[in-house]
Design a protein around this motif. Structure first.
Motif, PDB file in Angstrom:
ATOM      1  N   VAL A 428      46.438 -11.795   6.196  1.00 25.98           N
ATOM      2  CA  VAL A 428      46.146 -13.215   6.403  1.00 25.98           C
ATOM      3  C   VAL A 428      47.296 -14.092   5.912  1.00 25.98           C
ATOM      4  O   VAL A 428      47.560 -15.162   6.484  1.00 25.98           O
ATOM      5  CB  VAL A 428      44.814 -13.628   5.736  1.00 25.98           C
ATOM      6  CG1 VAL A 428      43.647 -12.895   6.368  1.00 25.98           C
ATOM      7  CG2 VAL A 428      44.828 -13.419   4.237  1.00 25.98           C
ATOM      8  N   ASN A 588      44.730 -15.409  15.280  1.00 24.99           N
ATOM      9  CA  ASN A 588      43.493 -14.652  15.100  1.00 24.99           C
ATOM     10  C   ASN A 588      43.543 -13.322  15.850  1.00 24.99           C
ATOM     11  O   ASN A 588      43.022 -12.308  15.386  1.00 24.99           O
ATOM     12  CB  ASN A 588      42.287 -15.461  15.566  1.00 24.99           C
ATOM     13  CG  ASN A 588      41.850 -16.514  14.577  1.00 24.99           C
ATOM     14  OD1 ASN A 588      42.394 -16.609  13.476  1.00 24.99           O
ATOM     15  ND2 ASN A 588      40.875 -17.314  14.949  1.00 24.99           N
ATOM     16  N   LYS A 591      45.421 -10.924  13.816  1.00 26.26           N
ATOM     17  CA  LYS A 591      44.631 -10.540  12.651  1.00 26.26           C
ATOM     18  C   LYS A 591      43.645  -9.443  13.033  1.00 26.26           C
ATOM     19  O   LYS A 591      43.457  -8.468  12.296  1.00 26.26           O
ATOM     20  CB  LYS A 591      43.872 -11.735  12.083  1.00 26.26           C
ATOM     21  CG  LYS A 591      43.023 -11.373  10.870  1.00 26.26           C
ATOM     22  CD  LYS A 591      42.120 -12.487  10.424  1.00 26.26           C
ATOM     23  CE  LYS A 591      41.194 -12.028   9.306  1.00 26.26           C
ATOM     24  NZ  LYS A 591      40.192 -13.039   8.931  1.00 26.26           N
ATOM     25  N   THR A 595      43.792  -5.296  11.680  1.00 30.21           N
ATOM     26  CA  THR A 595      42.738  -4.874  10.756  1.00 30.21           C
ATOM     27  C   THR A 595      41.791  -3.858  11.397  1.00 30.21           C
ATOM     28  O   THR A 595      40.627  -3.786  11.045  1.00 30.21           O
ATOM     29  CB  THR A 595      41.932  -6.083  10.239  1.00 30.21           C
ATOM     30  OG1 THR A 595      41.441  -6.850  11.349  1.00 30.21           O
ATOM     31  CG2 THR A 595      42.790  -6.964   9.365  1.00 30.21           C
TER      32      THR A 595
END
Length: 626
Positions: A428, A588, A591, A595
């Motif tokens: 992040v 986003n 991200k 992950t």
């Protein structure tokens, strides 16, 4: 684990306050931020009491592991005592949950939960909390997996009296966990002496526990069939169990009094939202309670139907889409579990919707109206498409409009990325979603992070991991054209071209082509390796190793990220979507992609300056080269 030493050493350090400074330093190093006042206060007030108790028990040589991290999970046990059993001579471990509570009573609805004046909502009974820690540790640590009798759990409420918390004992005996209060400290000492020998140092037992092989996480898709059809496969911890019980209690209330309630479970990637959803669905399904699971993800829904309903059609029918309820009668279900609710759209209508059903009614209202207990599980920071609007505020507003009680349960522990808080925080900050910009990766023992010098190196490294039995996938930003679906038997078009390396995107359709799986199964079918996944096929899934290609839509220039909208080939970014929205959604997107890995992530940028920044942040010794 933040710190480990003998009980005697812990006692001395607690007395001269050096223990708390050591713990704070280790916490900052491990997590990248300072512990909160409550955490520090807990160390200062609870650890000296535990140390003094061990001293009075004559157990100074017992090894104490403070803030012991559960494997592949960010949850920490306050203290694990390691030593030798005085009778059997085997290694013996005592999990200790320390509470400063002075008063607590069981929840009227459910003794698994308890109520304290200091908290606005119910929390897990500490006996149940420790029982689940113990069960999870036995399930995931090879040192005790075949010797569960070696692990015992206790809750020590050292500020409490029997009068203040005695009602919590209704759960005592469950899983062999006991509760001790300050006025029963003598009984706690007797318990410790019965489990730990004063004659043997505990260092060897502690070494064995720390060296125990981590049993691979039971991935969601692999056990979904048993989860839904037979029994609970996942151990829900702390706030996960609170969320689970909150929903079940709401269901019971709705049945008893013919009422309706809304439950929202919110948390970041890997906090276990889908595990909670499946645990709930399994429990409700086995109990005969009318319930359905719904998502806005075609990939997730189709995978659930294929894996969980492989032999029973009725199980397949439990998995629906958010737009499946446009014409469904109100309250026709007892429970609707809306997983990945951040993907709720403004309306359910699309180009295939008949005129009769084009009512303009908000999709969130349809989902809320169809069940007596609608449950929404969401992460507001995983919105990756324009028009997605599932937020806590949206759901609260819709509930208030109907005069319905709305319970919100936040999740904070995470199980993805090896349970590494440090890695998620690094991601992040890398993307500028939190903090003051990217930081250098400080490797931990939970998650591996590597930079590949080329896409070929990335693919070769992942293929080698697959040969070792790991699952692996490659994904990329949506920066290359996407050709129409080829005819059966035809080769897949090599759309993702980087230099002299080229690979196809994952399929778009519902059928396999040339050995590649349908779009919905790219993340779970082993044949998905070799095609490049996008955010829409990766979101909601996990695999052991994740390879991520950062395309030219995200560029590092000077000291900041530049979003190159023109480089994106995603058709959802039409001219009507604002620049600010595009910047948010592209960050986003990466991200989500970064992950997905459970064991490690390998990243490569097609842009030389961005690739150099990644090398700088990750370090030369973590480069993957031919």
């Amino acid at each position: 684990m933040l710190f480990r030493a003998s009980a005697r050493t812990i006692s001395v350090m607690a007395f001269d306050t050096s223990l708390f400074h050591r713990l704070t330093d280790r916490f900052v190093h491990t997590h990248g931020y300072r512990p909160g006042p409550a955490e520090i206060r807990s160390w200062e007030q609870s650890l000296p009491v535990l140390a003094a108790t061990l001293d009075d028990a004559g157990l100074g040589d017992v090894e104490v592991m403070i803030e012991y991290a559960l494997p592949m999970n960010s949850k920490r046990i306050d203290a694990v005592l390691a030593g030798t059993h005085p009778v059997t001579g085997e290694p013996s471990y005592v999990l200790v949950e320390l509470k400063q509570w002075s008063e607590a009573v069981p929840s009227e609805d459910d003794p698994v939960l308890c109520v304290l004046e200091r908290y606005s909502g119910p929390v897990l009974n500490p006996i149940e909390q420790v029982r689940r820690y113990r069960e999870y540790l036995v399930n995931f640590n090879g040192a005790v997996a075949t010797h569960p009798h070696r692990v015992t759990g206790v809750a020590f409420l050292h500020n409490a009296t029997e009068f203040g918390v005695g009602g919590l004992r209704t759960l005592e005996g469950a899983g062999g966990v006991r509760l001790f209060t300050g006025d029963r400290r003598g009984e706690f000492i007797d318990c410790l002496r019965a489990l730990l020998s004063p004659l043997s140092p505990g260092a060897e037992a502690a070494d064995a526990l720390l060296a125990g092989k981590t049993v691979p996480s039971k991935q969601l898709m692999a056990v979904a069939a048993q989860e839904v059809r037979e029994r609970e496969q996942f151990v829900l911890l702390d706030e996960q169990q609170v969320a689970y019980r909150t929903v079940l209690n709401a269901v019971h209330r709705a049945k008893r009094s013919d009422t309706k309630e809304v439950v929202v479970v919110t948390g970041g990637p890997g906090t276990g939202k889908s595990v909670i959803a499946l645990s709930l669905l399994g429990e409700l399904y086995r109990s005969g309670v009318p319930a359905l699971h719904a998502t806005g993800s075609q990939s997730f829904t189709k995978t659930m139907r294929k894996v969980a309903g492989a032999r029973k059609r009725e199980v397949q029918d439990l998995f629906k889409y958010f737009n499946s309820f446009m014409a469904t009668e109100k309250n026709s279900l007892d429970v609707l579990i809306c997983d990945e609710a951040h993907r709720i759209r403004e309306t359910s209508a699309n180009r295939f919707t008949s005129a009769a059903h084009r009512t303009g009614r908000p999709q969130i209202e349809e989902l809320m109206d169809v069940a007596r207990v609608p449950v929404f599980l969401l992460d507001e920071h995983q919105v990756v498409r324009p028009g997605e609007m599932g937020t806590v505020a949206d759901i609260r507003a819709a509930a208030a409009l109907r005069g319905l009680a709305c319970h919100v349960v936040p999740l904070d522990s995470q199980f993805r990325c090896g349970g590494s808080d440090a890695y998620l925080r690094w991601v992040v900050r890398l993307l500028g979603l939190e903090g003051d910009g990217p930081v250098v990766w400080d490797p931990d023992d939970r998650m591996r992070l590597l930079v590949a010098e080329s896409p070929a190196d990335l693919e070769s490294f992942l293929d080698a991991r697959r040969a070792q039995g790991y699952s692996a996938r490659m994904s990329a930003g949506y920066c290359w054209p996407w050709s129409p679906e080829p005819k059966p038997g035809s080769p897949l078009p090599l759309d993702v071209v980087i230099g002299d390396w080229a690979r196809p995107w994952n399929l778009r359709g519902d059928r396999a082509v040339s050995g590649a799986p349908p779009s919905a199964l790219w993340a779970t079918d082993p044949a998905g390796f070799g095609q490049i996944g996008c955010v829409y096929t990766a979101q909601g899934f996990e695999y052991d190793w994740s390879g991520v290609i950062i395309g030219p839509d995200l560029l590092w220039r000077g000291d900041q990220w530049i979003i190159n909208r023109a480089a994106s080939r995603d058709p959802v970014f039409k001219r009507s979507v604002s620049e600010a929205e595009v910047r948010r959604l592209i960050r986003n997107t990466y991200k989500v992609l970064l992950t997905r890995g459970m064991v490690g992530t390998v990243v490569h940028s097609t842009d030389p300056e961005t690739q150099e920044k990644l090398r700088e942040l990750v370090g030369a010794r973590h480069l993957v080269t031919a």
